[in-house]
Scaffold this active site. Structure first.
Site, PDB file in Angstrom:
ATOM      1  N   ASP A   1       0.888  -1.162   0.000  1.00 57.89           N
ATOM      2  CA  ASP A   1       0.000   0.000   0.000  1.00 57.89           C
ATOM      3  C   ASP A   1       0.926   1.213   0.000  1.00 57.89           C
ATOM      4  OD1 ASP A   1      -2.256   1.686   0.241  1.00 57.89           O
ATOM      5  OD2 ASP A   1      -1.998   1.757   2.411  1.00 57.89           O
TER       6      ASP A   1
ATOM      7  N   GLU B   1      -1.390  -1.497  -5.034  1.00 57.27           N
ATOM      8  CA  GLU B   1      -2.551  -0.664  -5.326  1.00 57.27           C
ATOM      9  C   GLU B   1      -2.205   0.348  -6.409  1.00 57.27           C
ATOM     10  OE1 GLU B   1      -5.128   2.555  -2.845  1.00 57.27           O
ATOM     11  OE2 GLU B   1      -4.781   0.636  -1.845  1.00 57.27           O
TER      12      GLU B   1
ATOM     13  N   ASP C   1      -2.433   0.807   7.293  1.00 57.50           N
ATOM     14  CA  ASP C   1      -1.620   0.666   6.084  1.00 57.50           C
ATOM     15  C   ASP C   1      -1.174  -0.780   5.867  1.00 57.50           C
ATOM     16  OD1 ASP C   1      -1.466   3.513   5.194  1.00 57.50           O
ATOM     17  OD2 ASP C   1      -0.544   3.754   7.163  1.00 57.50           O
TER      18      ASP C   1
END
Length: 172
Positions: free
Chosen positions: A8, A67, A139
């Site tokens: 992430d 992502e 996160d």
């Protein structure tokens, strides 16, 4: 079997999560957050690159799930996010890892069942799916969710192809 690194990305905090996938079963290896100092962007990107390289060398993941960039608060924020993603991707590609990218909506849909899930729902489902004793940090949970999304996608592709398993080897 696949060891999947989920990332992430962020220019201030970058979450990571590593899972092992054997068939349809995913198990937790490790997760955490790379906290970046209040320094110039090039220094922070170097830290992301070095930290991800260290994770890859230590845990030997074979695939990266990361992502995709979304339009953040401003174009400048999106550019910084893209650069953080780039540093993580290059660290993995340098180790001959396969890279898969997923939107935040795809990741949430895969893990929670709705693309509009909030952070707490993602944390709860990651804890449940991986049998963790507690919910991971936001996160780290997002990174584990990215890895789980890739594991689910991978398993679906195997199932659709009618195969019983997938073998992938690392090229050095």
């Amino acid at each position: 079997m696949a060891v999947i690194l989920g990332i992430d990305p962020g220019s201030r905090k970058t979450g990571f999560g590593i899972i092992n996938q054997v068939g349809a079963k995913s198990s937790y290896i490790t997760s955490g957050v790379i906290r970046l100092p209040n320094a110039e962007l090039p220094e922070r990107l170097g830290i992301i690159y070095a930290s991800v390289t260290e994770l890859v060398e230590l845990h030997c993941p074979t695939e990266l799930s990361i992502e995709q960039v979304f339009m953040a608060k401003s174009a400048g924020s999106a550019l910084k996010l893209g650069q953080a993603r780039g540093a993580a991707i290059v660290a993995c590609v340098a180790q001959a890892m396969a890279v898969s990218e997923y939107s935040a909506r795809q990741i949430k849909q895969s893990v929670v069942g709705t693309g509009a899930a909030d952070k707490s729902q993602v944390q709860h489902m990651v804890k449940t799916l991986l049998n963790l004793p507690a919910e991971p940090q936001e996160d780290a949970a997002d990174a584990l969710a990215a890895a789980l999304c890739h594991a689910h996608t991978r398993q679906s592709m195997v199932h659709m192809a009618g195969a019983t398993s997938v073998r992938r080897r690392r090229i050095r």
